[in-house]
Design a protein around this motif. Structure first.
Motif, PDB file in Angstrom:
ATOM      1  N   ARG A 381      13.537  29.213   8.107  1.00  0.00           N
ATOM      2  CA  ARG A 381      12.991  29.899   9.279  1.00  0.00           C
ATOM      3  C   ARG A 381      12.927  31.411   9.056  1.00  0.00           C
ATOM      4  O   ARG A 381      13.829  32.003   8.467  1.00  0.00           O
ATOM      5  CB  ARG A 381      13.850  29.593  10.509  1.00  0.00           C
ATOM      6  N   PRO A 382      11.859  32.052   9.542  1.00  0.00           N
ATOM      7  CA  PRO A 382      11.749  33.511   9.411  1.00  0.00           C
ATOM      8  C   PRO A 382      12.921  34.254  10.046  1.00  0.00           C
ATOM      9  O   PRO A 382      13.351  35.293   9.541  1.00  0.00           O
ATOM     10  CB  PRO A 382      10.429  33.821  10.131  1.00  0.00           C
ATOM     11  N   SER A 383      13.461  33.731  11.153  1.00  0.00           N
ATOM     12  CA  SER A 383      14.572  34.398  11.837  1.00  0.00           C
ATOM     13  C   SER A 383      15.810  34.450  10.945  1.00  0.00           C
ATOM     14  O   SER A 383      16.557  35.432  10.950  1.00  0.00           O
ATOM     15  CB  SER A 383      14.904  33.672  13.147  1.00  0.00           C
ATOM     16  N   TYR A 384      16.036  33.391  10.158  1.00  0.00           N
ATOM     17  CA  TYR A 384      17.173  33.375   9.247  1.00  0.00           C
ATOM     18  C   TYR A 384      17.007  34.435   8.165  1.00  0.00           C
ATOM     19  O   TYR A 384      17.937  35.194   7.851  1.00  0.00           O
ATOM     20  CB  TYR A 384      17.327  31.999   8.597  1.00  0.00           C
ATOM     21  N   LEU A 386      15.187  37.098   8.267  1.00  0.00           N
ATOM     22  CA  LEU A 386      15.269  38.440   8.855  1.00  0.00           C
ATOM     23  C   LEU A 386      16.732  38.831   9.047  1.00  0.00           C
ATOM     24  O   LEU A 386      17.130  39.956   8.705  1.00  0.00           O
ATOM     25  CB  LEU A 386      14.536  38.479  10.198  1.00  0.00           C
ATOM     26  N   ARG A 387      17.543  37.924   9.582  1.00  0.00           N
ATOM     27  CA  ARG A 387      18.962  38.211   9.782  1.00  0.00           C
ATOM     28  C   ARG A 387      19.644  38.477   8.441  1.00  0.00           C
ATOM     29  O   ARG A 387      20.506  39.356   8.326  1.00  0.00           O
ATOM     30  CB  ARG A 387      19.638  37.047  10.514  1.00  0.00           C
ATOM     31  N   LYS A 388      19.254  37.734   7.420  1.00  0.00           N
ATOM     32  CA  LYS A 388      19.839  37.940   6.090  1.00  0.00           C
ATOM     33  C   LYS A 388      19.522  39.349   5.580  1.00  0.00           C
ATOM     34  O   LYS A 388      20.388  40.041   5.030  1.00  0.00           O
ATOM     35  CB  LYS A 388      19.284  36.893   5.122  1.00  0.00           C
ATOM     36  N   LYS A 389      18.309  39.811   5.802  1.00  0.00           N
ATOM     37  CA  LYS A 389      17.913  41.160   5.360  1.00  0.00           C
ATOM     38  C   LYS A 389      18.685  42.231   6.135  1.00  0.00           C
ATOM     39  O   LYS A 389      19.121  43.240   5.561  1.00  0.00           O
ATOM     40  CB  LYS A 389      16.412  41.346   5.515  1.00  0.00           C
ATOM     41  N   ILE A 390      18.847  42.012   7.434  1.00  0.00           N
ATOM     42  CA  ILE A 390      19.602  42.976   8.251  1.00  0.00           C
ATOM     43  C   ILE A 390      21.046  43.038   7.793  1.00  0.00           C
ATOM     44  O   ILE A 390      21.625  44.119   7.605  1.00  0.00           O
ATOM     45  CB  ILE A 390      19.518  42.599   9.752  1.00  0.00           C
ATOM     46  N   ASP A 391      21.654  41.853   7.591  1.00  0.00           N
ATOM     47  CA  ASP A 391      23.042  41.807   7.120  1.00  0.00           C
ATOM     48  C   ASP A 391      23.197  42.496   5.766  1.00  0.00           C
ATOM     49  O   ASP A 391      24.139  43.267   5.545  1.00  0.00           O
ATOM     50  CB  ASP A 391      23.524  40.352   7.020  1.00  0.00           C
ATOM     51  N   ASP A 392      22.263  42.218   4.862  1.00  0.00           N
ATOM     52  CA  ASP A 392      22.345  42.817   3.525  1.00  0.00           C
ATOM     53  C   ASP A 392      22.200  44.334   3.581  1.00  0.00           C
ATOM     54  O   ASP A 392      22.900  45.059   2.864  1.00  0.00           O
ATOM     55  CB  ASP A 392      21.265  42.228   2.606  1.00  0.00           C
ATOM     56  N   PHE A 393      21.300  44.823   4.452  1.00  0.00           N
ATOM     57  CA  PHE A 393      21.105  46.270   4.570  1.00  0.00           C
ATOM     58  C   PHE A 393      22.352  46.935   5.148  1.00  0.00           C
ATOM     59  O   PHE A 393      22.823  47.961   4.620  1.00  0.00           O
ATOM     60  CB  PHE A 393      19.896  46.572   5.463  1.00  0.00           C
ATOM     61  N   LEU A 394      22.902  46.361   6.205  1.00  0.00           N
ATOM     62  CA  LEU A 394      24.092  46.946   6.822  1.00  0.00           C
ATOM     63  C   LEU A 394      25.299  46.854   5.890  1.00  0.00           C
ATOM     64  O   LEU A 394      26.165  47.744   5.883  1.00  0.00           O
ATOM     65  CB  LEU A 394      24.385  46.249   8.159  1.00  0.00           C
ATOM     66  N   PHE A 395      25.362  45.788   5.106  1.00  0.00           N
ATOM     67  CA  PHE A 395      26.435  45.644   4.119  1.00  0.00           C
ATOM     68  C   PHE A 395      26.315  46.731   3.041  1.00  0.00           C
ATOM     69  O   PHE A 395      27.305  47.311   2.596  1.00  0.00           O
ATOM     70  CB  PHE A 395      26.360  44.255   3.490  1.00  0.00           C
ATOM     71  N   TRP A 396      25.089  47.008   2.640  1.00  0.00           N
ATOM     72  CA  TRP A 396      24.851  48.081   1.670  1.00  0.00           C
ATOM     73  C   TRP A 396      25.194  49.442   2.270  1.00  0.00           C
ATOM     74  O   TRP A 396      25.788  50.292   1.593  1.00  0.00           O
ATOM     75  CB  TRP A 396      23.385  48.062   1.243  1.00  0.00           C
ATOM     76  N   LEU A 397      24.867  49.616   3.555  1.00  0.00           N
ATOM     77  CA  LEU A 397      25.089  50.893   4.217  1.00  0.00           C
ATOM     78  C   LEU A 397      26.563  51.108   4.550  1.00  0.00           C
ATOM     79  O   LEU A 397      27.095  52.214   4.392  1.00  0.00           O
ATOM     80  CB  LEU A 397      24.245  50.956   5.505  1.00  0.00           C
ATOM     81  N   MET A 398      27.231  50.047   5.010  1.00  0.00           N
ATOM     82  CA  MET A 398      28.631  50.148   5.459  1.00  0.00           C
ATOM     83  C   MET A 398      29.446  48.987   4.884  1.00  0.00           C
ATOM     84  O   MET A 398      29.835  48.072   5.608  1.00  0.00           O
ATOM     85  CB  MET A 398      28.684  50.117   6.995  1.00  0.00           C
ATOM     86  N   PRO A 399      29.707  48.959   3.563  1.00  0.00           N
ATOM     87  CA  PRO A 399      30.337  47.800   2.921  1.00  0.00           C
ATOM     88  C   PRO A 399      31.739  47.482   3.432  1.00  0.00           C
ATOM     89  O   PRO A 399      32.176  46.329   3.348  1.00  0.00           O
ATOM     90  CB  PRO A 399      30.358  48.184   1.436  1.00  0.00           C
ATOM     91  N   GLU A 400      32.456  48.467   3.939  1.00  0.00           N
ATOM     92  CA  GLU A 400      33.811  48.208   4.442  1.00  0.00           C
ATOM     93  C   GLU A 400      33.804  47.721   5.884  1.00  0.00           C
ATOM     94  O   GLU A 400      34.746  47.071   6.333  1.00  0.00           O
ATOM     95  CB  GLU A 400      34.652  49.492   4.344  1.00  0.00           C
ATOM     96  N   LEU A 401      32.727  48.030   6.597  1.00  0.00           N
ATOM     97  CA  LEU A 401      32.662  47.704   8.020  1.00  0.00           C
ATOM     98  C   LEU A 401      31.876  46.432   8.289  1.00  0.00           C
ATOM     99  O   LEU A 401      32.267  45.620   9.129  1.00  0.00           O
ATOM    100  CB  LEU A 401      32.043  48.875   8.792  1.00  0.00           C
ATOM    101  N   TRP A 402      30.769  46.255   7.571  1.00  0.00           N
ATOM    102  CA  TRP A 402      29.855  45.148   7.869  1.00  0.00           C
ATOM    103  C   TRP A 402      29.796  44.204   6.674  1.00  0.00           C
ATOM    104  O   TRP A 402      29.045  44.427   5.734  1.00  0.00           O
ATOM    105  CB  TRP A 402      28.464  45.676   8.197  1.00  0.00           C
ATOM    106  N   VAL A 403      30.585  43.153   6.723  1.00  0.00           N
ATOM    107  CA  VAL A 403      30.574  42.150   5.660  1.00  0.00           C
ATOM    108  C   VAL A 403      29.955  40.872   6.216  1.00  0.00           C
ATOM    109  O   VAL A 403      30.480  40.291   7.165  1.00  0.00           O
ATOM    110  CB  VAL A 403      32.008  41.854   5.159  1.00  0.00           C
ATOM    111  N   PRO A 404      28.808  40.440   5.665  1.00  0.00           N
ATOM    112  CA  PRO A 404      28.166  39.213   6.170  1.00  0.00           C
ATOM    113  C   PRO A 404      29.105  38.016   6.087  1.00  0.00           C
ATOM    114  O   PRO A 404      30.033  37.981   5.262  1.00  0.00           O
ATOM    115  CB  PRO A 404      26.963  39.045   5.228  1.00  0.00           C
ATOM    116  N   LEU A 405      28.855  37.041   6.941  1.00  0.00           N
ATOM    117  CA  LEU A 405      29.727  35.870   7.030  1.00  0.00           C
ATOM    118  C   LEU A 405      29.893  35.180   5.684  1.00  0.00           C
ATOM    119  O   LEU A 405      31.020  34.894   5.255  1.00  0.00           O
ATOM    120  CB  LEU A 405      29.178  34.885   8.063  1.00  0.00           C
ATOM    121  N   TYR A 406      28.801  34.895   4.995  1.00  0.00           N
ATOM    122  CA  TYR A 406      28.906  34.168   3.733  1.00  0.00           C
ATOM    123  C   TYR A 406      29.728  34.956   2.718  1.00  0.00           C
ATOM    124  O   TYR A 406      30.556  34.393   2.001  1.00  0.00           O
ATOM    125  CB  TYR A 406      27.521  33.863   3.161  1.00  0.00           C
ATOM    126  N   ASN A 407      29.522  36.260   2.671  1.00  0.00           N
ATOM    127  CA  ASN A 407      30.268  37.092   1.729  1.00  0.00           C
ATOM    128  C   ASN A 407      31.761  37.078   2.024  1.00  0.00           C
ATOM    129  O   ASN A 407      32.594  37.019   1.124  1.00  0.00           O
ATOM    130  CB  ASN A 407      29.760  38.530   1.771  1.00  0.00           C
TER     131      ASN A 407
END
Length: 451
Positions: A381-384, A386-407
């Motif tokens: 699904r496109p929504s999945y 899109l969420r993956k891209k948002i999570d990856d970007f925020l993880f790159w921007l704030m690796p200590e604060l925003w860790v995606p669930l799978y990671n």
């Protein structure tokens, strides 16, 4: 006179471990390394002398939690460098045969490893031979247990001779249908639940290509998501693939002829037919029946200072997060830390393990159930995406604060329950951000119309 702390440090425990599979063998290594006397009992033959039993997954996904445990007992380097095949992401197969990649960790390029169950089990058993304080007993089936006394009765399956064993500590690592847990269930205040899902699984096999190499890119977990069912493939060291078809039992029942099987694969997994070969696909599909999948939750995991269950015996999970083995290995790591923390005081060790571990095992059980829906349906699904891209970007921007669930689940040792809480917090932040975005957008539109 009661033991002093100093006495406990010098006293060597007599430990009986029931179950010589992955988790039991690993726990035996941890305890033997500490100097305790360990006896490992397994109802099957020595796995190093028997062929792979078809129908039981030969591939496992090794990630950070499992790697830490293997590192502790000194076998991680061998497994990673000489056996494991790195999988850096999911390779999604569309119905038309085209594919696309979803990396597991685009920021640091971490990966999981495809490892062979028999090989890993064999390595752990071989490593145990280095310890003179450890014994291995195969073809021993647990027939009776008085866990309060640490008393066990085994039946030698070859001679039908009974063997009586008494231990300071009994560790049940004998799988989802644990005999030790069955004895524990007779105790008051023991909570137990099991859930069979409506989907079963059936294993298939893709051989190496004509050049004896891989027929698909090897450094991926390949997935054919099809809504209510899916097929996955993990690479083997001989360039073959272990393929697992997950599907409702009622769907399996509808495929009862060779023609129906080929029609089904032609419609849903067309690109895979040439990889299997029609004859092999037909042979493998009809040579066995689909197996059930069960999730087990229970607590407490111990009986006073005498017995404990770990691994699938305590918390069997469905395989869709690839954390069954890793969670079982993490049990052993946590126990090792508790043995050090409490100076081998079994009463405190077992109580703390029971009181703290269940929240995390319940959490990974629920996550594994959810991940099946993600793998078979949501990844398309496109929504999945899109969420993956948002999570990856925020993880790159704030690796200590925003860790995606799978990671957090796969590439960290963060408690599973905390992984869930983090995800819930992230969902809340994104909902608020979306509401603010919509509010600002509406305000801008109104301002533009009024100007």
């Amino acid at each position: 006179m009661t033991d002093t702390v100093t006495d406990r440090k010098t006293k060597k425990l007599n430990v009986a471990i029931v179950g010589g599979g992955l988790v039991g063998s690993l726990e035996a290594l941890y305890l033997a390394k500490k100097g305790h006397r360990v006896s490992l009992y397994e109802y099957r033959e020595d796995i190093r002398k028997t062929p792979q039993v078809r129908g039981r997954s030969i591939n496992l996904a090794l990630s950070v939690r499992g790697r830490q445990a293997l590192r502790d007992v000194g076998v991680e380097d061998h497994i990673i460098n000489h056996h494991g095949i790195p999988m850096r992401g999911r390779m999604i197969h569309r119905p038309d045969g085209s594919t696309y990649e979803i990396p597991y960790d685009s920021r640091t390029n971490q990966c999981i490893y495809s490892v062979g169950r028999n090989y890993l089990n064999s390595i752990l058993l071989k490593e145990s031979e280095k310890y003179i304080n450890m014994e291995r007993h195969f073809n021993h089936k647990l027939s009776e247990a008085d866990l309060s006394k640490g008393s066990l009765t085994f039946l030698k399956t070859e001679t039908y001779e009974k063997v009586q064993v008494t231990a300071d500590l009994v560790v049940g690592a004998d799988g989802a249908f644990s005999a030790v847990r069955k004895a524990l269930m007779k105790k008051p205040l023991f909570d137990f639940s099991q859930q069979y899902i409506e989907h079963g699984y059936l294993e298939l096999f893709i051989p190496p290509g004509d050049d004896d190499g891989f027929q698909m890119p090897p450094n991926y977990l390949h997935i054919w998501p099809r809504g209510n069912f899916m097929m996955i493939a993990l690479p083997n060291q001989d360039c073959s693939w272990t393929v697992t078809l997950f599907m409702p039992f009622k769907n399996f029942a509808l495929i009862d002829t060779e023609e129906k099987l080929l029609t089904f694969f032609e419609k849903h997994f067309k690109d895979s037919i040439s990889l299997f070969g029609e004859k092999r696909l037909i042979k493998d599909f009809f040579s066995t029946k689909p197996s059930p999948l069960v999730a087990i939750k229970c607590r407490p995991y111990h009986v006073s200072d005498k017995a404990l269950i770990i691994g699938d015996a305590a918390h069997a999970v469905v395989p869709f997060y690839g954390q069954g083995m890793n969670a079982g290995f993490e049990d052993c790591t946590i126990l090792d830390q508790l043995f050090t923390k409490h100076d081998d005081d079994l009463a405190r060790i077992l109580a703390e393990f029971s009181e703290t571990r269940w929240r995390d095992t319940f959490a990974i059980s629920d996550l594994a159930m959810y991940n099946y829906i993600e793998m078979r349906d949501l990844v398309t699904r496109p929504s999945y995406r899109l969420r993956k891209k948002i999570d990856d970007f925020l993880f790159w921007l704030m690796p200590e604060l925003w860790v995606p669930l799978y990671n957090s689940v796969t590439f960290s040792t963060m408690p599973y329950s905390q992984c869930v809480k983090n995800r819930q917090w992230q969902d809340k932040v994104l909902r608020i951000a979306m509401m603010l975005f919509i509010f600002v957008l509406v305000c801008v539109v109104i301002a533009m119309k009024m100007s």
